[in-house]
Design a protein around this motif. Structure first.
Motif, PDB file in Angstrom:
ATOM      1  N   GLU B  60      -6.559 -12.355   0.938  1.00  0.00           N
ATOM      2  CA  GLU B  60      -6.271 -12.516  -0.490  1.00  0.00           C
ATOM      3  C   GLU B  60      -6.376 -11.186  -1.237  1.00  0.00           C
ATOM      4  O   GLU B  60      -6.330 -11.135  -2.469  1.00  0.00           O
ATOM      5  CB  GLU B  60      -7.230 -13.540  -1.098  1.00  0.00           C
ATOM      6  CG  GLU B  60      -6.971 -14.944  -0.585  1.00  0.00           C
ATOM      7  CD  GLU B  60      -7.681 -15.999  -1.391  1.00  0.00           C
ATOM      8  OE1 GLU B  60      -8.524 -15.646  -2.243  1.00  0.00           O
ATOM      9  OE2 GLU B  60      -7.404 -17.191  -1.158  1.00  0.00           O
ATOM     10  N   GLN B  61      -6.562 -10.108  -0.476  1.00  0.00           N
ATOM     11  CA  GLN B  61      -6.720  -8.799  -1.099  1.00  0.00           C
ATOM     12  C   GLN B  61      -5.376  -8.071  -1.172  1.00  0.00           C
ATOM     13  O   GLN B  61      -4.624  -8.029  -0.195  1.00  0.00           O
ATOM     14  CB  GLN B  61      -7.704  -7.969  -0.281  1.00  0.00           C
ATOM     15  CG  GLN B  61      -7.952  -6.597  -0.842  1.00  0.00           C
ATOM     16  CD  GLN B  61      -8.852  -5.775   0.050  1.00  0.00           C
ATOM     17  OE1 GLN B  61      -9.497  -6.298   0.959  1.00  0.00           O
ATOM     18  NE2 GLN B  61      -8.918  -4.488  -0.199  1.00  0.00           N
ATOM     19  N   VAL B  62      -5.088  -7.502  -2.352  1.00  0.00           N
ATOM     20  CA  VAL B  62      -3.834  -6.769  -2.548  1.00  0.00           C
ATOM     21  C   VAL B  62      -4.128  -5.286  -2.717  1.00  0.00           C
ATOM     22  O   VAL B  62      -4.998  -4.906  -3.506  1.00  0.00           O
ATOM     23  CB  VAL B  62      -3.109  -7.279  -3.817  1.00  0.00           C
ATOM     24  CG1 VAL B  62      -1.888  -6.410  -4.119  1.00  0.00           C
ATOM     25  CG2 VAL B  62      -2.696  -8.722  -3.635  1.00  0.00           C
ATOM     26  N   LEU B  63      -3.426  -4.454  -1.957  1.00  0.00           N
ATOM     27  CA  LEU B  63      -3.467  -3.010  -2.165  1.00  0.00           C
ATOM     28  C   LEU B  63      -2.111  -2.614  -2.726  1.00  0.00           C
ATOM     29  O   LEU B  63      -1.070  -3.014  -2.192  1.00  0.00           O
ATOM     30  CB  LEU B  63      -3.714  -2.272  -0.851  1.00  0.00           C
ATOM     31  CG  LEU B  63      -4.952  -2.695  -0.054  1.00  0.00           C
ATOM     32  CD1 LEU B  63      -5.058  -1.891   1.241  1.00  0.00           C
ATOM     33  CD2 LEU B  63      -6.214  -2.498  -0.884  1.00  0.00           C
ATOM     34  N   TYR B  64      -2.117  -1.826  -3.802  1.00  0.00           N
ATOM     35  CA  TYR B  64      -0.841  -1.511  -4.449  1.00  0.00           C
ATOM     36  C   TYR B  64      -0.757  -0.044  -4.808  1.00  0.00           C
ATOM     37  O   TYR B  64      -1.714   0.545  -5.328  1.00  0.00           O
ATOM     38  CB  TYR B  64      -0.658  -2.359  -5.723  1.00  0.00           C
ATOM     39  CG  TYR B  64       0.774  -2.333  -6.207  1.00  0.00           C
ATOM     40  CD1 TYR B  64       1.730  -3.129  -5.601  1.00  0.00           C
ATOM     41  CD2 TYR B  64       1.172  -1.462  -7.212  1.00  0.00           C
ATOM     42  CE1 TYR B  64       3.060  -3.082  -5.995  1.00  0.00           C
ATOM     43  CE2 TYR B  64       2.499  -1.408  -7.620  1.00  0.00           C
ATOM     44  CZ  TYR B  64       3.435  -2.220  -7.005  1.00  0.00           C
ATOM     45  OH  TYR B  64       4.752  -2.167  -7.384  1.00  0.00           O
ATOM     46  N   GLY B  65       0.373   0.568  -4.505  1.00  0.00           N
ATOM     47  CA  GLY B  65       0.617   1.957  -4.881  1.00  0.00           C
ATOM     48  C   GLY B  65       2.085   2.167  -5.138  1.00  0.00           C
ATOM     49  O   GLY B  65       2.908   1.282  -4.888  1.00  0.00           O
ATOM     50  N   TYR B  66       2.441   3.342  -5.673  1.00  0.00           N
ATOM     51  CA  TYR B  66       3.861   3.598  -5.914  1.00  0.00           C
ATOM     52  C   TYR B  66       4.163   5.088  -5.846  1.00  0.00           C
ATOM     53  O   TYR B  66       3.255   5.926  -5.887  1.00  0.00           O
ATOM     54  CB  TYR B  66       4.317   3.009  -7.244  1.00  0.00           C
ATOM     55  CG  TYR B  66       3.533   3.443  -8.459  1.00  0.00           C
ATOM     56  CD1 TYR B  66       3.770   4.658  -9.082  1.00  0.00           C
ATOM     57  CD2 TYR B  66       2.555   2.616  -9.006  1.00  0.00           C
ATOM     58  CE1 TYR B  66       3.060   5.036 -10.205  1.00  0.00           C
ATOM     59  CE2 TYR B  66       1.840   2.986 -10.120  1.00  0.00           C
ATOM     60  CZ  TYR B  66       2.098   4.203 -10.729  1.00  0.00           C
ATOM     61  OH  TYR B  66       1.390   4.574 -11.828  1.00  0.00           O
ATOM     62  N   ASP B  81      -2.683   6.194   2.138  1.00  0.00           N
ATOM     63  CA  ASP B  81      -3.734   6.257   1.113  1.00  0.00           C
ATOM     64  C   ASP B  81      -4.313   4.867   0.870  1.00  0.00           C
ATOM     65  O   ASP B  81      -5.523   4.680   0.747  1.00  0.00           O
ATOM     66  CB  ASP B  81      -3.161   6.774  -0.214  1.00  0.00           C
ATOM     67  CG  ASP B  81      -3.082   8.291  -0.236  1.00  0.00           C
ATOM     68  OD1 ASP B  81      -3.587   8.910   0.723  1.00  0.00           O
ATOM     69  OD2 ASP B  81      -2.499   8.837  -1.189  1.00  0.00           O
ATOM     70  N   LEU B  82      -3.414   3.882   0.793  1.00  0.00           N
ATOM     71  CA  LEU B  82      -3.872   2.513   0.542  1.00  0.00           C
ATOM     72  C   LEU B  82      -4.637   1.962   1.738  1.00  0.00           C
ATOM     73  O   LEU B  82      -5.572   1.164   1.584  1.00  0.00           O
ATOM     74  CB  LEU B  82      -2.673   1.593   0.241  1.00  0.00           C
ATOM     75  CG  LEU B  82      -1.899   1.901  -1.035  1.00  0.00           C
ATOM     76  CD1 LEU B  82      -0.656   1.017  -1.131  1.00  0.00           C
ATOM     77  CD2 LEU B  82      -2.778   1.674  -2.258  1.00  0.00           C
ATOM     78  N   GLY B  85      -9.731   3.334   5.092  1.00  0.00           N
ATOM     79  CA  GLY B  85     -10.874   2.424   5.189  1.00  0.00           C
ATOM     80  C   GLY B  85     -10.549   1.153   5.942  1.00  0.00           C
ATOM     81  O   GLY B  85     -11.440   0.390   6.311  1.00  0.00           O
ATOM     82  N   TYR B 337       8.143  -0.818 -11.361  1.00  0.00           N
ATOM     83  CA  TYR B 337       7.569  -0.575 -10.036  1.00  0.00           C
ATOM     84  C   TYR B 337       6.096  -0.152 -10.076  1.00  0.00           C
ATOM     85  O   TYR B 337       5.433  -0.119  -9.044  1.00  0.00           O
ATOM     86  CB  TYR B 337       8.393   0.497  -9.302  1.00  0.00           C
ATOM     87  CG  TYR B 337       8.282   1.869  -9.923  1.00  0.00           C
ATOM     88  CD1 TYR B 337       7.258   2.735  -9.563  1.00  0.00           C
ATOM     89  CD2 TYR B 337       9.164   2.292 -10.912  1.00  0.00           C
ATOM     90  CE1 TYR B 337       7.127   3.975 -10.160  1.00  0.00           C
ATOM     91  CE2 TYR B 337       9.039   3.529 -11.510  1.00  0.00           C
ATOM     92  CZ  TYR B 337       8.022   4.367 -11.132  1.00  0.00           C
ATOM     93  OH  TYR B 337       7.871   5.582 -11.738  1.00  0.00           O
ATOM     94  N   ARG B 338       5.583   0.177 -11.268  1.00  0.00           N
ATOM     95  CA  ARG B 338       4.178   0.569 -11.359  1.00  0.00           C
ATOM     96  C   ARG B 338       3.224  -0.628 -11.256  1.00  0.00           C
ATOM     97  O   ARG B 338       2.019  -0.449 -11.137  1.00  0.00           O
ATOM     98  CB  ARG B 338       3.908   1.280 -12.682  1.00  0.00           C
ATOM     99  CG  ARG B 338       4.619   2.614 -12.847  1.00  0.00           C
ATOM    100  CD  ARG B 338       4.353   3.181 -14.226  1.00  0.00           C
ATOM    101  NE  ARG B 338       5.101   4.384 -14.446  1.00  0.00           N
ATOM    102  CZ  ARG B 338       6.378   4.434 -14.840  1.00  0.00           C
ATOM    103  NH1 ARG B 338       7.034   3.312 -15.055  1.00  0.00           N
ATOM    104  NH2 ARG B 338       6.985   5.575 -15.014  1.00  0.00           N
ATOM    105  N   ALA B 340       2.097  -4.452  -9.618  1.00  0.00           N
ATOM    106  CA  ALA B 340       2.240  -5.516  -8.623  1.00  0.00           C
ATOM    107  C   ALA B 340       2.717  -6.778  -9.350  1.00  0.00           C
ATOM    108  O   ALA B 340       2.355  -6.994 -10.510  1.00  0.00           O
ATOM    109  CB  ALA B 340       0.906  -5.775  -7.938  1.00  0.00           C
TER     110      ALA B 340
END
Lengths: 439, 461
Positions: B60-66, B81-82, B85, B337-338, B340
């Motif tokens: 249920e975890q979201v990682l978001y980048g652009y 980067d996302l 870890g 796009y910035r 989610a």
């Protein structure tokens, strides 16, 4: 990037235009947690270039996030095309400064926080809040940071770069007792994570929402009101746009014919103080590269000056005041940099009965800066002699801001306080007889 | 836009690193704003944004980048980067894309990529200005704006979906300011749609200028608004902001999934007066809040939210559907796009009823007719909402008496839905911008005229 920028500006100059180019670069990180786990983690970098040309007194604006050669050609073409249609306006002008300016290095404060520590701090904040009896959930809870670099370059040769870092945290707990519930958001900001007072955020957030949960209805009537520092700053920010030289030039400011006249109580002095480094609104120059100064806008009730960018200053035949605001996407507007109200002398500000308002809703829709009228949803505390008697909720507060400034200030406190975002420095003000609508 | 092979490599990389799901949202966005001030051109600006949003889902975890850079190396750098870890890894077969097509039900001809249409827009704005100024010599200033956008999107996801669309938006606004001595007041006319500058074919400059001026003059003469709990008749069109704030936001799975909505456990329950039926519809041709596909690539749909007072559906994006077990509704939306995506409203309205406007007014002993509304907001966790009346009238003994100054109405969603007692037949939509967790998106609000028996009016009388 700078070579590209200089090439673009040289091409604009070759076309007979003066121009400025804004390059904004941002680096963001944020983590939202919910129910003991990371819900969303975001990391990003972005950049945008915005070109403004002034050709034969006509302004054109264009922007692009792409920085390849074709995109830059389009940028110049689009700005020049826009300028062709613009109405000539001989007040449109750019800074004549030719210096290289940089913001002070200490606006970027690094710390040693790892991503894991930031996540752990957000999880800890949620867990601590949930440790309070009757706090049921914390659906919105986040820790994050922005690094911002904004450079403005002009055909005259100015190159001004502002760099800063801001770290922040917020939490919006929900308290529940049977069918009764309450929700409030609290936030904090600083130059680094080390400087965030997360313990206070948790304690103040919990106290506020648990007080609100047992808040009582309020009887309609006229009340003396003291807004919290955050809400006073919000109210002021909406209506003090009347002091914008742009609003004056555009003929929409209700104060446009009031320079030198009384617009406020004689105890009220309102200053824009971008040079106070204790605040996050510190700026050494504005978005047009104009060095900032401390501007007294209202001096003991008298409107002494408007705030200006380059164009509005020329229009008003005044010197620019360092209040130019321009993003890559827009022409220059005017902004308050760091609102400051001078402390008053009223030591008995909180005597007798009054209403402390700590939350306002509908700020973006319930205020009309053209007329000064406002009406907001509100909650807070009924108070007596500086003591909170009990919380109150579910009422509205209404008035006319410009009338209030002149006739409804009952007193101004001796102590100034920063807002939670450290963007304004204000004393408490007691307002006389505001219209409260409740049960 | 983005090469399919690049998308494939980025998504493969994400799955190989252990992601359960990943998607890319590619956006190229053109925008032009033409502004007039009085009889002059204020500013004309235009620009282009381009970026790619990368979403990685672990449970249920979201990682978001652009990134603004569409090269494979830049997109892999954001992804890595996302993933920092994340230690788990699993081998995945290479994703095979299966393009999804859809029909375009929002035809536009006068698009931004063809032309900026500046002269035609200025003709319209100056004609609206002239009409407003001609209405009264008290009209002191007129501000006009035409916003046009063209949004090209592509969605790739690790289930193999590839979808793309082009959205054309246009909105025109005229704001008139009336002045009498030191008093100022304003009025606004606005219209827009999911359409190019074809919008001009239905815009009437004379009507826009006259309507903005009429509102400004009404507000200039308005008296302070009475306050307290009373009956309110909400005008059609933008009056629908009451449902948007009091209920719509509380039906988005973004709030429902984390139990941050007072309605999270009310499915099938009677949450409104039985005269109320409400819909969120993304499929209305050329309407401001419409879309062909949502920002997760799913064809949008018409979603019945409330039927005869009973809650029958929530608005679900992909994650909201997974968390709640409800079907997706083609409601995954984002500003750009910035952001989610999140479950968001589209064109949201209360369906037409059978009551007449005159009967509603006649039924009021003491109350307000709110002819035009501004924006509002809501705390989803408690349902406490507010919205502003920008043109209102005092009603007494069944008759409209005099205009009143702006006032805010506040209440709680669950309570006010029960207080809607009469619903008219004059349904209309109006444009707005809705701000929430995935940014600011175009939405329509709408309703026929309706009567709320009791709501708190925050006046200054």
């Amino acid at each position: 990037m700078n070579n590209t920028a200089h090439t673009l500006l040289a091409k604009a100059a070759d076309l007979g235009a003066s121009a400025d180019l804004i390059i904004e670069r941002k680096r963001d990180f944020s983590v939202m947690v919910s129910q003991g786990a990371v819900e969303k983690q975001q990391a990003s970098q972005s950049q945008i270039m915005g070109l403004r040309v002034i050709h034969q007194n006509r302004v054109g604006i264009a922007y692009s996030e792409a920085t390849d050669e074709q995109a830059l050609e389009r940028l110049l073409d689009n700005a020049m095309t826009a300028a062709r249609y613009a109405t000539p306006d001989d007040s449109q002008t750019l800074s004549t400064i030719t210096d290289t300016l940089n913001s002070p290095a200490d606006l970027v404060v690094e710390d040693q926080w790892t991503t894991e520590q930031k996540i752990a701090a957000a999880l800890n904040l949620e867990a601590k809040l949930l440790g309070h009896k009757l706090i049921d959930s914390v659906p919105y809870n986040s820790l994050g940071e922005h690094y911002i670099e904004k450079t403005v370059l002009t055909t005259a040769g100015l190159q001004a770069t502002h760099n800063e870092r801001v770290a922040y945290a917020y939490a919006a707990p929900i308290a529940k007792d049977g069918n009764n519930n309450a929700m409030l958001s609290q936030s904090t900001a600083g130059r680094s994570f080390d400087r965030l007072d997360l313990q206070r955020l948790e304690q103040d957030g919990a106290t506020a929402v648990l007080d609100l949960l047992v808040g009582k209805p309020l009887v309609s009537g006229r009340y003396d009101v003291v807004f919290s520092t955050d809400k006073l700053a919000s109210l002021m920010s909406i209506f003090l746009s009347a002091a914008s030289g742009k609003a004056v030039k555009d003929g929409v400011s209700p104060w446009r014919e009031q320079l030198g006249n009384e617009v406020g109580d004689s105890r009220l002095t309102v200053i824009d103080d971008p040079l106070n480094k204790n605040g996050l609104g510190f700026r050494s120059f504005d978005d047009e590269g104009q060095p900032t100064v401390r501007n007294t806008v209202i001096d003991r009730g008298t409107l002494t000056q408007f705030l200006h960018n380059q164009a509005t200053a020329k229009y008003a035949k005044q010197a620019p005041t360092g209040n130019g605001a321009r993003s890559a996407r827009s022409n220059a507007g005017v902004t308050w940099q760091q609102l400051t109200i001078a402390p008053g002398t009223d030591s008995d500000l909180l005597s007798g009965d009054y209403l402390e308002i700590t939350d306002l809703t509908g700020l973006h829709s319930g205020a009309n800066a053209i007329s000064g009228d406002f009406s907001f949803g509100a909650s807070g505390y009924l108070c007596r002699n500086g003591e909170r008697l009990h919380a109150v909720r579910g009422f509205t507060v209404a008035g006319n801001f410009y009338d209030m400034l002149k006739a409804q200030i009952a007193g101004i406190g001796e102590q100034q306080y920063w807002t939670s975002q450290r963007s304004a420095l204000l004393p408490s003000i007691r307002w006389q007889g505001l219209a409260i609508s409740g049960s | 836009m983005l090469e399919q092979q690049t998308a494939q490599q980025v998504l493969d990389h994400a799955l190989a690193a252990g992601a359960d799901f990943a998607d890319l949202f590619v956006e190229r966005h053109l925008q032009s704003i033409v502004k007039t001030l009085s009889d002059k051109v204020d500013t004309i600006d235009s620009g282009e944004t381009f970026g790619i949003g990368i979403r990685l889902v672990f449970g249920e975890q979201v990682l978001y980048g652009y990134s603004n850079d569409q090269s494979l190396s830049a997109l892999l750098a954001v992804t890595n980067d996302l993933l920092a870890g994340k230690t788990s890894s699993k081998r995945q077969p290479t994703i095979e894309f299966q393009p999804v097509s859809h029909s375009n039900i929002h035809p536009s001809d006068l698009t931004l990529s063809k032309d900026l249409h500046i002269e035609s827009k200025l003709d319209y704005l100056f004609a609206a200005h002239n009409a407003a100024k001609a209405a009264s010599d008290k009209i002191n200033q007129v501000i006009g704006m035409v916003l046009q956008r063209e949004q090209h999107i592509q969605v790739f996801n690790s289930d193999g979906l590839v979808a793309s669309d082009v959205r054309h938006y246009c909105r025109a606004t005229t704001n008139a300011i009336a002045k009498d001595g030191s008093m100022q007041a304003n009025g606004t006319f606005s219209d827009g749609g999911l359409i190019g500058w074809d919008l001009v074919q239905r815009l009437k400059a004379q009507q826009a200028g006259e309507e903005a001026a009429r509102q400004a003059l009404v507000n200039l003469s308005a008296k302070p608004c009475p306050s307290g709990e009373m009956a309110v008749v909400m005008g059609n069109g933008f009056g629908g902001v009451i449902f948007h704030e009091a209920c719509g936001h509380l039906l988005e799975t973004t709030a429902v999934a984390k139990k941050a909505s007072v309605f999270h456990d009310q499915m099938g329950e009677l949450i409104a007066n039985p005269v109320v039926s409400a819909v969120d519809d993304g499929t209305m041709a050329n309407a401001w809040g419409s879309i062909n596909i949502d920002d997760e690539g799913m064809p949008t749909q018409r979603t019945q939210l409330i039927k005869d007072g009973k809650l029958v559906n929530f608005l679900a994006d992909r994650l909201g559907a997974e968390k709640t077990g409800l079907p997706r509704t083609g409601s995954g939306r984002r500003q750009d796009y910035r952001f989610a995506p999140a479950s968001r409203m589209r064109n949201t309205f209360i369906e037409a009823g059978t009551d007449s406007f005159d009967d509603m007014i006649a039924s009021i002993d003491k109350g307000i007719y709110a002819a035009n509304m501004g924006g509002g907001s809501v705390k989803p966790g408690t349902g406490e909402f507010n919205f502003a009346v920008t043109e209102g009238y005092y009603v007494e003994n069944g008759k409209i008496q005099y205009p009143v100054k702006s006032a805010t109405l506040i209440g709680s969603g669950p309570q006010v839905l029960q207080q809607i007692s009469m619903v008219g037949s004059d349904m209309a939509l109006a444009c707005g911008m809705c701000g929430s967790i995935s940014g600011s998106v175009p939405t329509s609000v709408g309703q026929p005229s309706l009567k709320v028996d009791r709501i708190l009016v925050g006046g200054n009388a």
